[in-house]
Design a protein around this motif. Sequence first.
Motif, PDB file in Angstrom:
ATOM      1  N   VAL A 132       2.861  19.604  -0.122  1.00 26.77           N
ATOM      2  CA  VAL A 132       2.812  19.054   1.225  1.00 26.77           C
ATOM      3  C   VAL A 132       1.434  19.322   1.825  1.00 26.77           C
ATOM      4  N   GLU A 133       0.901  18.315   2.510  1.00 31.22           N
ATOM      5  CA  GLU A 133      -0.388  18.440   3.189  1.00 31.22           C
ATOM      6  C   GLU A 133      -0.164  18.757   4.670  1.00 31.22           C
ATOM      7  N   GLU A 134      -1.251  18.914   5.422  1.00 30.94           N
ATOM      8  CA  GLU A 134      -1.170  19.171   6.861  1.00 30.94           C
ATOM      9  C   GLU A 134      -0.426  18.023   7.555  1.00 30.94           C
ATOM     10  N   ALA A 135       0.291  18.343   8.614  1.00 30.73           N
ATOM     11  CA  ALA A 135       1.073  17.349   9.356  1.00 30.73           C
ATOM     12  C   ALA A 135       0.182  16.284   9.982  1.00 30.73           C
ATOM     13  N   ILE A 136       0.691  15.055   9.943  1.00 30.87           N
ATOM     14  CA  ILE A 136       0.031  13.918  10.589  1.00 30.87           C
ATOM     15  C   ILE A 136       1.109  13.141  11.340  1.00 30.87           C
ATOM     16  N   GLY A 137       0.993  13.095  12.647  1.00 32.48           N
ATOM     17  CA  GLY A 137       1.917  12.280  13.444  1.00 32.48           C
ATOM     18  C   GLY A 137       3.379  12.628  13.285  1.00 32.48           C
ATOM     19  N   GLY A 138       3.731  13.894  13.205  1.00 31.35           N
ATOM     20  CA  GLY A 138       5.134  14.285  13.163  1.00 31.35           C
ATOM     21  C   GLY A 138       5.757  14.393  11.784  1.00 31.35           C
ATOM     22  N   SER A 139       4.986  14.137  10.736  1.00 33.35           N
ATOM     23  CA  SER A 139       5.507  14.330   9.376  1.00 33.35           C
ATOM     24  C   SER A 139       4.404  14.932   8.517  1.00 33.35           C
ATOM     25  N   TRP A 140       4.787  15.422   7.368  1.00 31.32           N
ATOM     26  CA  TRP A 140       3.852  16.033   6.436  1.00 31.32           C
ATOM     27  C   TRP A 140       3.745  15.135   5.209  1.00 31.32           C
ATOM     28  N   PRO A 141       2.561  14.585   4.935  1.00 26.94           N
ATOM     29  CA  PRO A 141       2.400  13.749   3.740  1.00 26.94           C
ATOM     30  C   PRO A 141       2.634  14.572   2.469  1.00 26.94           C
ATOM     31  N   VAL A 142       3.264  13.950   1.492  1.00 23.27           N
ATOM     32  CA  VAL A 142       3.453  14.577   0.183  1.00 23.27           C
ATOM     33  C   VAL A 142       2.315  14.098  -0.706  1.00 23.27           C
ATOM     34  N   PHE A 143       1.544  15.051  -1.210  1.00 26.73           N
ATOM     35  CA  PHE A 143       0.400  14.748  -2.062  1.00 26.73           C
ATOM     36  C   PHE A 143       0.847  14.481  -3.500  1.00 26.73           C
ATOM     37  N   SER A 144       1.838  15.258  -3.953  1.00 31.12           N
ATOM     38  CA  SER A 144       2.347  15.081  -5.318  1.00 31.12           C
ATOM     39  C   SER A 144       3.762  15.640  -5.394  1.00 31.12           C
ATOM     40  N   TRP A 145       4.486  15.202  -6.405  1.00 35.05           N
ATOM     41  CA  TRP A 145       5.811  15.743  -6.663  1.00 35.05           C
ATOM     42  C   TRP A 145       6.113  15.583  -8.142  1.00 35.05           C
ATOM     43  N   GLU A 191       0.833  -1.196   0.000  1.00 34.66           N
ATOM     44  CA  GLU A 191       0.000   0.000   0.000  1.00 34.66           C
ATOM     45  C   GLU A 191       0.868   1.246   0.000  1.00 34.66           C
ATOM     46  N   HIS A 192       0.485   2.218  -0.822  1.00 31.13           N
ATOM     47  CA  HIS A 192       1.216   3.476  -0.934  1.00 31.13           C
ATOM     48  C   HIS A 192       0.214   4.624  -0.935  1.00 31.13           C
ATOM     49  N   PRO A 193      -0.306   4.996   0.243  1.00 28.97           N
ATOM     50  CA  PRO A 193      -1.341   6.026   0.281  1.00 28.97           C
ATOM     51  C   PRO A 193      -0.838   7.439  -0.009  1.00 28.97           C
ATOM     52  N   ASP A 194       0.469   7.683   0.128  1.00 27.36           N
ATOM     53  CA  ASP A 194       1.032   9.017  -0.098  1.00 27.36           C
ATOM     54  C   ASP A 194       2.177   8.935  -1.103  1.00 27.36           C
ATOM     55  N   ALA A 195       2.498  10.096  -1.699  1.00 25.24           N
ATOM     56  CA  ALA A 195       3.612  10.165  -2.652  1.00 25.24           C
ATOM     57  C   ALA A 195       4.944  10.301  -1.934  1.00 25.24           C
ATOM     58  N   GLY A 196       4.913  10.407  -0.623  1.00 20.25           N
ATOM     59  CA  GLY A 196       6.116  10.538   0.184  1.00 20.25           C
ATOM     60  C   GLY A 196       5.798  11.256   1.474  1.00 20.25           C
ATOM     61  N   HIS A 197       6.858  11.668   2.198  1.00 20.76           N
ATOM     62  CA  HIS A 197       6.690  12.401   3.452  1.00 20.76           C
ATOM     63  C   HIS A 197       7.825  13.402   3.629  1.00 20.76           C
ATOM     64  N   LEU A 198       7.505  14.494   4.286  1.00 22.22           N
ATOM     65  CA  LEU A 198       8.495  15.496   4.655  1.00 22.22           C
ATOM     66  C   LEU A 198       8.673  15.424   6.168  1.00 22.22           C
ATOM     67  N   PHE A 199       9.929  15.364   6.611  1.00 18.17           N
ATOM     68  CA  PHE A 199      10.250  15.275   8.028  1.00 18.17           C
ATOM     69  C   PHE A 199      11.151  16.439   8.415  1.00 18.17           C
ATOM     70  N   LYS A 200      10.983  16.937   9.626  1.00 18.07           N
ATOM     71  CA  LYS A 200      11.849  17.996  10.145  1.00 18.07           C
ATOM     72  C   LYS A 200      12.818  17.372  11.138  1.00 18.07           C
ATOM     73  N   ALA A 201      14.108  17.657  10.961  1.00 25.19           N
ATOM     74  CA  ALA A 201      15.114  17.134  11.884  1.00 25.19           C
ATOM     75  C   ALA A 201      14.893  17.744  13.263  1.00 25.19           C
ATOM     76  N   GLU A 202      15.050  16.930  14.289  1.00 27.78           N
ATOM     77  CA  GLU A 202      14.760  17.382  15.644  1.00 27.78           C
ATOM     78  C   GLU A 202      15.776  18.401  16.157  1.00 27.78           C
ATOM     79  N   HIS A 203      17.052  18.179  15.905  1.00 27.55           N
ATOM     80  CA  HIS A 203      18.075  19.051  16.478  1.00 27.55           C
ATOM     81  C   HIS A 203      18.922  19.768  15.426  1.00 27.55           C
ATOM     82  N   LEU A 204      18.522  19.710  14.187  1.00 30.10           N
ATOM     83  CA  LEU A 204      19.258  20.375  13.117  1.00 30.10           C
ATOM     84  C   LEU A 204      18.298  21.233  12.304  1.00 30.10           C
ATOM     85  N   PRO A 205      18.766  22.317  11.745  1.00 30.70           N
ATOM     86  CA  PRO A 205      17.892  23.139  10.902  1.00 30.70           C
ATOM     87  C   PRO A 205      17.815  22.572   9.481  1.00 30.70           C
TER      88      PRO A 205
END
Length: 147
Positions: free
Chosen positions: A127-140, A81-95
């Motif tokens: 990018v869509e609204e954040a879900i559980g600490g990451s942002w789903p990628v709708f398209s790329w 199953e591949h419900p999203d085109a990917g995910h965007l994550f923010k590093a916790e301690h790095l910019p």
Amino acid sequence: MKSNAKRKPALKLPDVEPGDWRGEILDGCTVNFGQVVQPGPPRQSVEFTYMIMPAALTMPSGRFTWPGVIMIMTPTPMKTEHPDAGHLFKAEHLPSLHLSLEVTRGQFSDVLAMLEAKRLKQFHFTVEEAIGGSWPVFSWGMATALS
């Protein structure tokens, strides 16, 4: 002893926002191939193939460009199953941000060939609204001109 020196203001990074982002692929892509045994049951050997590259990721407002890393992965037979085109994550301690994109085996081969020929540089992703600490990628998407 009191110090009269002024404190430097802390760096305040902007919040990641949903919307249409732009990106630029920077030099230095690495490609990884391998195989690993999954214990199961049933026990089975599964391939993994992915590429990692540095990138500059510009927010929808254009007010900030994040340093980042793109990871493009092919699916394994165990992930059906591949419900999203990917995910965007923010590093916790790095910019920095991490953009993980899901592709088909065919897309991976096409992107690899274009990167090897240095024909891909610019890309975009939504990018869509954040879900559980990451942002789903709708398209790329990535594009190049052929001569």
